[in-house]
Design a protein around this motif. Structure first.
Motif, short mmCIF file in Angstrom:
data_model
loop_
_atom_site.label_atom_id
_atom_site.label_comp_id
_atom_site.label_asym_id
_atom_site.label_seq_id
_atom_site.Cartn_x
_atom_site.Cartn_y
_atom_site.Cartn_z
N GLU A 45 113.68 -11.96 48.15
CA GLU A 45 114.48 -11.86 49.16
C GLU A 45 113.34 -10.90 49.75
O GLU A 45 113.30 -11.19 51.07
CB GLU A 45 115.55 -10.64 49.40
CG GLU A 45 116.86 -11.93 48.77
CD GLU A 45 117.98 -10.92 48.08
OE1 GLU A 45 119.07 -11.26 48.51
OE2 GLU A 45 117.87 -9.99 47.97
N TYR B 207 112.60 -14.12 57.35
CA TYR B 207 113.95 -13.73 58.41
C TYR B 207 113.89 -13.55 59.64
O TYR B 207 114.70 -14.22 60.89
CB TYR B 207 114.98 -12.80 57.67
CG TYR B 207 115.84 -12.48 58.22
CD1 TYR B 207 117.22 -13.76 58.52
CD2 TYR B 207 116.28 -11.10 59.09
CE1 TYR B 207 118.39 -12.73 58.93
CE2 TYR B 207 117.24 -9.89 59.53
CZ TYR B 207 118.62 -11.49 59.13
OH TYR B 207 120.10 -11.40 60.26
N LYS C 249 125.55 -11.05 54.50
CA LYS C 249 125.26 -9.96 53.42
C LYS C 249 125.20 -9.20 53.57
O LYS C 249 125.23 -8.16 52.67
CB LYS C 249 124.11 -11.66 53.00
CG LYS C 249 124.06 -11.08 51.18
CD LYS C 249 123.46 -12.43 50.95
CE LYS C 249 122.59 -12.47 49.97
NZ LYS C 249 120.82 -12.06 49.60
N ARG D 95 111.37 -2.68 58.12
CA ARG D 95 111.75 -4.23 58.71
C ARG D 95 111.04 -3.82 59.84
O ARG D 95 110.17 -4.96 60.51
CB ARG D 95 113.04 -3.80 58.62
CG ARG D 95 114.18 -3.89 57.83
CD ARG D 95 115.33 -3.93 58.42
NE ARG D 95 116.21 -3.96 56.71
CZ ARG D 95 116.82 -4.67 56.09
NH1 ARG D 95 116.95 -6.19 56.97
NH2 ARG D 95 117.66 -4.90 55.57
N ASP E 158 123.04 -13.78 56.39
CA ASP E 158 121.80 -13.34 56.23
C ASP E 158 122.52 -11.62 56.38
O ASP E 158 122.46 -10.95 55.86
CB ASP E 158 120.65 -13.07 56.52
CG ASP E 158 120.15 -14.73 55.92
OD1 ASP E 158 119.75 -15.12 54.47
OD2 ASP E 158 120.59 -15.34 56.95
N LEU F 32 112.06 -11.68 54.12
CA LEU F 32 112.03 -10.91 54.97
C LEU F 32 111.32 -11.20 56.54
O LEU F 32 111.88 -11.48 57.66
CB LEU F 32 111.96 -9.49 54.51
CG LEU F 32 112.81 -9.19 55.90
CD1 LEU F 32 114.44 -9.32 55.30
CD2 LEU F 32 112.43 -6.90 55.14
N PRO F 33 110.22 -11.62 55.95
CA PRO F 33 108.95 -11.63 57.22
C PRO F 33 109.71 -13.13 57.96
O PRO F 33 109.18 -13.04 59.17
CB PRO F 33 107.83 -11.35 57.47
CG PRO F 33 107.77 -10.92 55.64
CD PRO F 33 108.59 -10.97 54.95
N LEU G 74 107.12 -5.84 59.18
CA LEU G 74 107.32 -7.08 59.60
C LEU G 74 108.26 -8.03 60.13
O LEU G 74 108.38 -8.66 59.92
CB LEU G 74 108.55 -6.88 58.24
CG LEU G 74 107.51 -6.32 56.41
CD1 LEU G 74 109.12 -7.12 55.59
CD2 LEU G 74 106.31 -7.06 56.34
N GLY G 75 108.56 -7.17 61.74
CA GLY G 75 108.32 -8.07 63.10
C GLY G 75 110.02 -7.54 63.08
O GLY G 75 110.20 -8.31 64.03
#
Lengths: 416, 235
Positions: free
Chosen positions: B104, B111, A8, A319, A5, B108-109, A322-323
């Motif tokens: 995606e 991930y 990517k 990001r 990932d 994301l969270p 979101l953690g």
């Protein structure tokens, strides 16, 4: 680090703005290309000059005589003198650390001096000891070189150059065993040589070597010595001991100790060291210029990464909301930077290698060029260039990565 | 035991030599399964409160306990972990990452929770299905309408299965029809038992919640339970 990932994402980010990525990559590409080409050009010049030196023993000097420039012990100014075979013995006896002391005599080649059958030619004739072959190397292509027995028995034998063979012999005639007449004296040819190195210099192939003792007898030199080739042992530069040799010679020939001109010499070691230091300077300049160009490329990467971080402020904020940990953000930016640097650097190395390959190809086609020969870059240099790239990629990413984690998610989310 | 317990919360910002006291002692708690609207005019401190609740900002004074975990003196790494584990965010401007597909974005969270790729994708699809956008999974945000974007954002907030959903003006950028659709979705999520806080200044949106907290000049002036208006009635 090797998660699919993450890679990517790196690819995604870098391909979002192709044009910008290419421009950035070009800076690094150009830097490494210049570095490699400069180093290769330096190496080519070095190879070329080294080839001109050939295999000659570089720890060597040549000593000859000139007229005195000072009156001394009742002897007049402007006096001429000659070295003798006694001097050779004295140098051996009194100067430690020497490897070869070869007295030499020579007849010049202003007019035809060698006859074979109906052919004649003008050649340099040398009276030499067997050791000379290790000081000024030549390759024996057939027969042999002078040996100690030749000296002892003053044999009238000769070793002739390929150029001489071409001039004096018809195609297909075997020169070994034949006789040549040098200034009216017959010598039996026992060997043919070829000189490597000085490719352009045809005169080097047109010389004749005869034993020193035979030369002296045949051409009335008595115990006189034209000049000497003196080689010191490895690890003992001839430059360091040459003054001792000069003092000895001056004492033996009643020359004022402060007469700088009476003893003429050419110090190959000094000359070679000078060229060596020139090579060193060239390498330094190549690295210096190359790395400066590379640094400007790296600064370009750093700059663009800063802009990228600025542009992605909001994304970074999302990001983090979101953690994403600061470390993960930092790693992302650093990896993008290192990846971009390495890819463009590799590309630079490949293009550089192709360029060098092309130059070599052209050189091979067009034949040897003066002072330039097979430009190459050492694998070690390429590896260190890669290391420089990785380090500079990290360096380029470091400041942007720091500014990326300074972004407070709350502020980032406010930017509209 | 409440899901959110806030006691005597103070927050002030330093503006040069002036200090701006934004929150002047907030006390309130939220029980699990509540749907709370935080209302107030601009400057009332509602966004600041939400940021503190979202661990995007820290209070100067007072305590904040989230599901029994005191939120205090967090470094950035810890805060990121807590945000990831405890909270789902829904923003006014959606805040989707524009070069990533809907799926995606939702993943994301997950991930950041280090969930394996396969599992992540399955889960993302499941939540996209819940918001009715399964067919749009591979589309980029730029190919979606505002309402769809917000639904993707809601799916993303839900994907990590947080304890509390924080919505900052979730309908602020939408027309009333789509606003009601989004509110309908939020109500359904709440019906499933999730705790949701909605910051809004629109009374009709606030009425669709179960409880309204009024903020004015950094203090709570009103905190009342209301009869929920179902958004579905307007759709």
């Amino acid at each position: 680090m090797f998660s699919r990932d993450r890679w990517k994402e790196i690819i995604e980010v870098l391909t979002t703005n192709w044009f910008r990525t290419l421009l950035t990559a070009f800076g690094v590409f150009w830097g490494i290309l210049i570095l490699i080409i400069l180093l290769a050009a330096g190496k080519g010049l070095e190879n070329g000059i080294r080839a001109d030196f050939g295999d000659i023993a570089t720890n060597t000097m040549f000593v000859w005589t000139r007229s005195t420039t000072k009156a001394y012990q009742g002897l007049p100014i402007g006096r001429r003198f000659s070295y003798t075979t006694d001097d050779v013995a004295a140098i051996w006896a009194e100067i430690p650390g020497l490897r070869f002391v070869s007295p030499r005599n020579q007849i010049g080649s202003s007019e035809p001096n060698v006859i074979r059958g109906v052919n004649k030619g003008a050649y340099n004739i040398y009276g030499d000891y067997p050791e000379i072959i290790r000081q000024d190397p030549l390759t024996i292509t057939s027969g042999r070189f002078i040996n100690p027995l030749d000296i002892q028995e003053s044999r009238k034998i000769a070793v002739i150059g390929q150029g001489v063979v071409q001039d004096l012999y018809e195609e297909g005639t075997e020169p070994i065993g034949s006789f040549v007449t040098i200034q009216g004296v017959n010598f039996k040819v026992v060997g043919v040589y070829k000189k490597e190195g000085n490719e352009g210099n045809q005169n080097a192939q047109k010389e004749i070597y005869v034993p020193f003792s035979s030369f002296s007898k045949a051409f009335n030199r008595g115990n006189r010595v034209g000049w000497m080739a003196i080689t010191a042992q490895d690890g003992m530069p001839i430059t360091a001991i040459k003054e001792d040799i000069f003092s000895l010679l001056k004492k033996k020939h009643k020359i004022a100790p402060d007469d700088k001109r009476a003893v003429g010499h050419f110090d190959l070691y000094e000359e070679f060291s000078r060229v060596e230091s020139l090579f060193g300077a060239m390498r330094f300049i190549a690295f210096f210029v190359g790395i400066l160009v590379l640094i400007s490329g790296v600064i370009g990467v750093s700059n663009i990464m800063l802009i990228v971080v600025k542009e992605r402020t909001k994304e970074i904020g999302i990001r983090r909301a979101l953690g994403a940990s600061p470390f993960s953000i930092k790693l992302q930016i650093l990896m993008e930077s290192v990846f971009l640097t390495i890819i463009s650097g590799m590309f630079g190395i490949v293009v550089g290698a192709l360029f060098i390959y092309g130059i070599n190809y052209v050189l091979d086609l067009s034949g040897p060029v003066d002072m330039f020969m097979s430009p190459t870059v050492h694998v070690g240099v390429v590896i260190s260039a890669l290391v420089i790239l990785i380090v500079s990629g990290l360096f380029a990413g470091f400041i942007p990565a720091r500014s990326a984690i300074k972004v407070k998610p709350i502020e980032a989310l406010r930017t509209e | 035991m409440g899901m959110i317990e806030i006691k005597d919360l103070h927050k002030s910002y330093q503006m040069g030599s002036n200090s701006l006291h934004v929150l002047k002692g907030i006390n309130f708690s939220v029980a699990p399964g509540e749907l709370v609207a935080i209302m107030g005019s601009s400057g009332s401190g509602k966004s600041t409160l939400l940021n503190i609740l979202g661990m995007l900002d820290e209070a100067n004074e007072g305590s904040y306990v989230l599901d029994g975990v005191p939120i205090k003196n967090l470094n950035e790494t810890k805060a990121a972990q807590y945000r990831n584990k405890f909270l789902g965010f829904i923003f006014q401007s959606f805040n989707l990452i524009n070069y990533k597909s809907a799926a995606e974005n939702v993943a994301l969270p997950l991930y950041y929770q280090r969930m394996p790729r396969k599992e992540r994708q399955e889960k993302a699809l499941k939540y996209l299905e819940q918001v009715g956008l399964k067919e749009w999974a591979t589309h980029l945000p730029s190919e979606l309408s505002g309402g769809q974007k917000q639904r993707v954002a809601i799916a993303r907030a839900m994907a990590a299965e947080p304890k509390v959903l924080l919505a900052d003006e979730p309908t602020g950028a939408l027309d009333s029809k789509t606003s009601y659709e989004v509110m309908d979705l939020i109500q359904k999520i709440n019906d499933a038992g999730n705790t949701i806080l909605v910051v809004t200044h629109e009374p009709d949106i606030a009425d669709m919640c179960k409880r309204i907290v009024h903020l004015k000049d950094g203090v709570i002036v009103e905190d009342k339970k209301v009869k929920q208006v179902r958004a579905a009635d307007y759709v």
